[in-house]
Write an enzyme that holds these catalytic residues in place. Structure first.
Site, short mmCIF file in Angstrom:
data_model
loop_
_atom_site.label_atom_id
_atom_site.label_comp_id
_atom_site.label_asym_id
_atom_site.label_seq_id
_atom_site.Cartn_x
_atom_site.Cartn_y
_atom_site.Cartn_z
N GLY A 163 0.83 -1.21 0.00
CA GLY A 163 0.00 0.00 0.00
C GLY A 163 0.85 1.24 0.00
CG ASN A 164 -0.27 4.60 -1.63
OD1 ASN A 164 -0.99 5.41 -1.09
ND2 ASN A 164 -0.64 3.95 -2.73
NE ARG A 165 3.81 8.41 5.05
CZ ARG A 165 4.67 9.41 5.22
NH1 ARG A 165 5.87 9.33 4.69
NH2 ARG A 165 4.32 10.48 5.89
#
Ligand code: CTP
Length: 405
Positions: A206-208
């Site tokens: 995933g990412n932020r």
């Protein structure tokens, strides 16, 4: 800033209490003016305690102070929550039969109505006409939320959540003309949040991205009159904005399918989502364990570029006239600074507008404020001042307007 919170006589009056708290906690001076019937729902003492100021409903209290003129004149913002059908009817007619309506006539600052009523009342031609009149007078009448109303019925007419009203009120304090009614009749697709690419049943890449910027885009576009379809990936548990159609997705693949589907017939697509460029090539059917057979690397495969796909579809005539906005979070490196990379990306992607944020050092991700640049395919470059994500959204929508067919 001096904020007047007008409270109409509806069951949602209790939600005005959290709104008042938000304003006082953020350092604003709050004067609450309920209608007489609002006091059937919430007592005067509650409003006085929360705001720290006296509360009156009529024009004959504290006469030497001429409050029916002074409060409106001195206000930086008037927020009416809940705005009932009756209160909006009186305001639309310019009545001044209590302190609140008199204040509305003397206020020259932005006025924000947050309606709450049953769906039948909201959709009645009389209310529709009153809302139109109030908007023509320069007031901002929010789209109500849809959902459960008092009793078992559902539909549009629910008071937007206090967080939502607070977000728009704060936007109006940053920029009084941030919510014109210029997108009426437009369909706008906004993607937001990060995608999650599964690795096994419990893990993902995933990412932020928090989704906050995309949600702010959707919220402001909807309040400017657009029909907004928000394709939402993973967010930090954000409430869907009022009046917005939300489609939840998880992976980049799902996001691509949803965006493509809704882009047909849309006037614009705003890709604020952080789409994963890669996904694990193989998704394990069972949880990957340590020990025998454990992988020592993850093989990745490329996801398709949704934005580039839209640009190609427009070029092929499959999405004629679609306006396309991209976002780019950039850092400078040995090959160039943020703007150099952004200019190259705009060319490469072929979209009409590119919103550029410099990332790193607590900027852009997960925070409430943002700044950056707005680059146009026509070579225009505009610095976006530091401010709320809603403020940035309003600037992007200003630039988008002239690009819509
Ligand atoms: N985007 C997209 N599909 C992808 C990746 C990105 O539609 N598979 C969109 C994003 O929503 C954003 C824009 O493209 O609007 C730019 O995203 P970014 O990740 O900065 O672009 P990349 O082309 O992946 O650039 P980089 O090589 O810098 O990662």
């Amino acid at each position: 800033m001096r904020i007047v919170v007008g409270v109409g006589g509806g069951i949602a009056a209790y939600k005005a209490c959290s709104l008042i708290r938000k304003f006082t906690e953020t350092g604003h001076h709050v004067r609450v003016i309920p209608t007489e019937s609002a006091l059937q729902f919430v007592g005067k003492a509650t409003f006085e305690a929360l705001s720290g100021n006296r509360v009156d409903t009529g024009v004959f209290a504290d006469v030497p102070e001429v409050p029916h003129v002074r409060i409106g004149q001195e206000a930086d913002l008037v927020v009416i929550a809940p705005a009932t059908a009756d209160l909006m009817a009186r305001a639309a007619m310019g009545r001044a039969d209590d302190l609140l309506t008199a204040t509305l006539l003397t206020a020259r600052c932005p006025v924000l109505f947050a309606p709450a009523m049953h769906t039948e009342m909201w959709e009645h031609p009389a209310t529709v006409a009153n809302v139109r009149t109030l908007r023509a007078h320069g007031s901002i009448v929010m789209e109500p939320a849809a959902g459960r109303l008092t009793g078992a019925d559902t539909g549009p007419g629910r008071l937007p959540e206090p967080e939502e009203i607070f977000a728009l009120a704060s936007l109006l304090l940053e920029r009084a003309d941030a919510i014109p009614r210029d997108l009426e009749g437009r369909r706008i697709v906004v993607s937001a949040g990060g995608t999650r690419e599964p690795l096994d049943p419990v893990r993902f890449l995933g990412n932020r991205s928090s989704g906050k910027q995309g949600y702010a885009m959707a919220r402001v576009a909807a309040q400017r009159g657009a029909h907004v379809i928000l394709v939402a990936g993973n967010t930090i548990g954000l409430e869907p904005p009022a009046g917005v159609e939300v489609v939840h997705v998880t992976t980049a693949e799902q996001m691509g399918i949803a965006v493509d589907k809704h882009a047909t017939g849309a006037d614009a697509v705003i890709m604020a989502a952080a789409v994963a460029d890669f996904r694990p090539a193989n998704v394990a059917a069972a949880k990957i364990k340590k020990g025998a057979g454990e992988p020592d690397s993850i093989e990745l495969t490329k996801n398709r570029d949704i934005l580039a796909g839209l640009v190609a579809a427009r070029r092929d005539g499959r999405l004629p006239g679609l306006a396309i906005v991209g976002f780019a979070a950039e850092t400078g490196d040995e090959h160039g600074d943020v703007l150099t990379h952004a200019r190259a990306k705009l060319k490469r992607k072929g979209c009409d507008l590119l919103v550029v944020n410099a990332v790193g050092e607590g900027k852009a991700f997960e925070v409430d404020n943002n700044d950056g640049w707005l680059l146009g395919a026509d070579g225009t470059e505009q610095a976006l001042d530091h401010g709320s994500k809603a403020l940035l959204a309003s600037r992007v929508l200003d630039a988008l307007g002239p690009l819509l067919r």
